[in-house]
Design a protein around this motif. Structure first.
Motif: not given
Length: 801
Positions: A79-83
């Motif tokens: 999933g799309s995290g802060p990175g």
């Protein structure tokens, strides 16, 4: 479907055991997810008409002993995290397997995104988080009712509450069709089991033109009433236009009663259906072809199992791969074999104690570290070389492809060398054969093609490290020739490979001039320096005195872009002048990072850098580098989402403040590696970021693997056992800590094999010889342990020939 019941019963018990053993909502939510998924699966089984309740033989306590594969959460990192690193695949595979059978939530993209609401289908090949559109070859899906040919017509919504992703197994319910999909795999074959609802015709669609890149050609053929075969020609990843070819054979457990193909002139559809047609051919880049097989509606739910084998050689190779690995085997039997393979691979590192969360994070990271490079040869040893000819390996060996060189030389391949040395030798030999067949060693080869992605000569570091590690089961004579050629010469014109960027200028002025090489002039030289240093260590090991001196000198070329006035690395012109207006918070002169990120990219010669900057200023700068409030893409702070500064947390070991390394390593682990869908920072880059976590959680990490020095930090588990294998002399290397290491991050003292160990590093030779490393840990920093100049790891400049 009894096997399905057993699988979900075990999953539920494992999640409940995790919920009981752990603390917090995460474990309870995991149990709820498993129960929901199991309930959905049981609902599907109920339609079959037999409700034989098959209980899992394992109790919750036994499930905890089922092996490390049970601790893998393959959803981590999807999933799309802060990175923004949302490109790992959750599907079924084996350790380094050719097949990665996984769902795709998009076309012409990364593959699977946790936050996307629909699944388009499933495909057989995926890279693990490379940060580019990649592969997705041999795509298929399941539907009910009339056959459709367009993506919007066959894609389906799904829910994470009805999704399971573990080592060797993936399951999801396709809501639109009320179909339960289960996936497992062997090295060369994927197995998909679809359970369809009663009263609905069952379809399997094979839109062979659908890939995650751009298919330039494809062919599909329906054979008899149980088989579809063909091939797809796909472009390389990251927008590269060169192509590779994948052959496939798909067979079914039951004969289909209707079939056909379709042709369209626009990617994604629509296509013109032709019932009973047995062939379709794509010759145009934008064409859209496919085939389908259908089964009539049944009064009860029906299950169709498809086995799909692939080969990069030919159809016969795909057929033989299936025959050898999957013929006559049921879905549960193959799933059991996949789990056994993962337990064997993951079990080389055995952790005891610690939290359930840390165990899941650790084994999931180890799992992601063992996905790539991938097997490229067929079961009979045949493979397509870089000369486009068919070659054959020796029995018992395999050829590997898809080397994310710029990333994995840092910690992923050193980890593989430690825990799977014979496989690492085969990987090294595959690199050598690339040179012998293709004429050069690439930075990032895909299949049997050169991509020239990224910078430096990273696979030189891989080969050199493997050899000095004691792994000699590959052709070093040819390997040395290829490495030296890449390190000192420009490649001949008219070939697919490019060699080291600016090599003629490096040979002339001993750096890469910014006014001559516009892309990353400073970091190009720094990356080359890592390769030169590894060649220096290798030349010493081979007794090549003159070459060692040459490579030693080249390893120090990086100093030519160090400005003694501001004590920073910065871009320089061919006439020797410094580029004006330099700002270390900008990326001018650097690849995927800033001047601050690359301030720490001299890991082979840290002793000189500390001295050149000044110990106090070095520590001040490095401390400030980690003085961010929360992780992010900062130009002036540590970036946990990319490889440019992965080594920085360990560099306090060179500057007299190893307690700072212990502090920041624990912080990076806690903030960035979690048991969540965004639990890997940035792109995993084919196991590199995950391998960083594995070694860091063990308390050992090498900033310069070819030096054989492994810096020490504090382990997070009370006991870690590394099971060693030939050719290493040792049997086990045991790492132990005092009680409650999670709450005591600071090293108070260390013992190696019963003797006090003052140095803040150990030699790789000590590890593979076997023995015991004991850490006494505390809640407060011991600022004297490992802080003396003599306690620091070795640097190239300490080893002048």
């Amino acid at each position: 479907m009894v096997g399905t019941l057993q699988i979900f019963s075990c999953l539920v018990q494992r999640e409940i055991a995790g919920a009981g053993a752990g603390h917090g909502a995460g474990h309870r939510a995991g149990a709820r997810r498993a129960l929901t998924a199991a309930g959905s699966a049981l609902g599907a089984v109920a339609l079959v008409g037999f409700l034989t309740v098959a209980t899992c033989a394992q109790t919750a306590q036994e499930a905890a002993k089922a092996g490390p594969a049970a601790s893998v959460n393959a959803i981590i990192g999807t999933g799309s995290g802060p990175g923004e690193g949302n490109n790992l695949f959750p599907g079924a595979t084996t350790p380094f397997g050719m097949v990665q059978l996984s769902p795709d939530t998009e076309s012409q993209g990364y593959g699977y995104h946790y936050d996307q609401a629909t699944i388009q289908g499933f495909s057989m090949t995926h890279m693990s988080g490379p940060g580019c559109d990649n592969e997705g070859d041999v795509f298929f899906t399941a539907t009910t009712g009339p056959v459709t040919t367009q993506v919007p017509e066959f894609q389906s919504s799904y829910a994470h509450s009805a999704e399971t992703a573990t080592a060797g197994y993936y399951q999801v319910r396709l809501n639109r069709w009320d179909v339960n999909a289960e996936l497992t795999a062997t090295d060369h074959t994927g197995i998909a089991q679809f359970t369809y609802p009663a009263g609905q015709p069952a379809n399997i669609l094979l839109p062979i033109s659908h890939t995650l890149n751009h298919a330039t050609a494809a062919y599909v053929k329906v054979v008899g009433d149980r088989r579809i075969e063909g091939y797809v020609v796909n472009q390389l990843f990251c927008g590269k236009k060169d192509t590779y070819k994948v052959y496939f054979v798909m067979t079914f457990n039951r004969p289909f009663t209707s079939f056909g193909t379709w042709n369209g002139n626009h990617y994604g559809g629509p296509g013109v259906l032709e019932e009973k047609s047995r062939t379709a051919l794509q010759l145009d880049h934008d064409a859209w072809i496919g085939a389908y097989a259908s089964w009539p509606a049944a009064a009860q739910a029906q299950t169709i199992t498809a086995k799909i084998a692939i080969s990069y050689v030919d159809l016969a190779g795909a057929e033989n791969n299936m025959k050898t690995e999957a013929a006559g085997k049921s879905f549960p039997a193959i799933h059991k074999e996949a789990v056994a393979a993962w337990n064997k691979a993951l079990g080389t590192i055995e952790v005891s104690g610690g939290s359930e969360t840390n165990r899941t994070v650790f084994y999931s990271a180890l799992y992601h570290s063992l996905l790539m490079p991938t097997i490229f040869s067929d079961v009979d040893g045949r493979y397509i070389g870089f000369d486009d000819k068919i070659h054959k390996t020796l029995p018992g060996h395999a050829i590997y492809d898809n080397y994310s060189g710029w990333d994995i030389y840092r910690s992923e391949t050193p980890l593989v060398a430690l825990i799977d040395p014979r496989r690492m030798e085969d990987m090294a030999q595959s690199i050598v054969l690339m040179y012998k067949q293709g004429g050069w060693i690439d930075r990032w080869p895909e299949a049997n093609r050169y991509t020239n992605v990224m910078a430096g000569s990273p696979l030189t570091v891989v080969l050199a490290t493997a050899w000095v590690d004691g792994l000699h089961g590959f052709d070093m004579k040819a390997g040395w020739e290829g490495m030296m050629k890449d390190a000192t010469q420009a490649p001949p014109a008219g070939h697919a490979f490019v060699g080291e960027t600016g090599i003629d200028w490096i040979n002339k002025v001993h750096y890469v001039p910014d006014d001559k090489v516009k892309y990353g002039s400073v970091s190009q030289l720094q990356e080359d320096g890592a390769a030169y240093a590894s060649l220096y260590w290798l030349a010493k090991a081979l007794g090549k005195t003159a070459d060692a001196k040459t490579m030693y000198d080249r390893a120090l070329y990086y100093r030519n872009v160090f400005n003694p006035q501001d004590r920073m690395f910065r871009p320089r012109n061919a006439d020797g002048s410094w580029v004006e207006g330099f700002d270390p918070a900008k990326d001018h002169g650097f690849i995927e990072g800033s001047g601050w990120h690359y301030q720490w990219m001299e890991q082979w010669d840290m002793a000189w850098l500390v001295k050149a900057v000044g110990t106090d200023l070095f520590n001040q700068r490095l401390t400030e580098f980690f003085n961010y409030q929360k992780p992010g893409w900062y130009a002036q702070y540590y970036n946990p989402y990319n490889e440019t500064d992965l080594q920085a947390p360990f560099e306090f070991n060179f500057s007299g403040q190893p307690w700072q390394t212990q502090r920041v390593v624990r912080r990076v682990l806690k903030e960035n590696y979690t048991n969540t869908f965004d639990g890997i920072p940035g792109n995993d880059d084919c196991g590199e970021m995950s391998s960083w976590a594995v070694l860091s959680m063990m308390g050992i990490y090498s900033v310069d693997p070819a030096s054989l020095a492994y810096e020490l930090a504090s382990p997070v588990f009370p006991k870690i056992v590394v099971h060693l294998h030939a050719p290493y002399a040792g049997k086990t290397f045991v790492i132990e800590t005092t009680a409650n290491p999670e709450a005591t991050p600071y090293i108070q003292s260390v013992e190696l094999n019963g003797k006090a160990h003052a140095a803040n590093w150990i030699s790789y030779k000590d590890i593979v010889a076997g023995g015991t490393l004991k850490f006494a840990l505390g809640a407060d920093a011991n600022k004297s342990w490992g802080a003396a100049a003599a306690d620091a790891p070795p640097s190239v400049s300490d080893q002048r020939p």
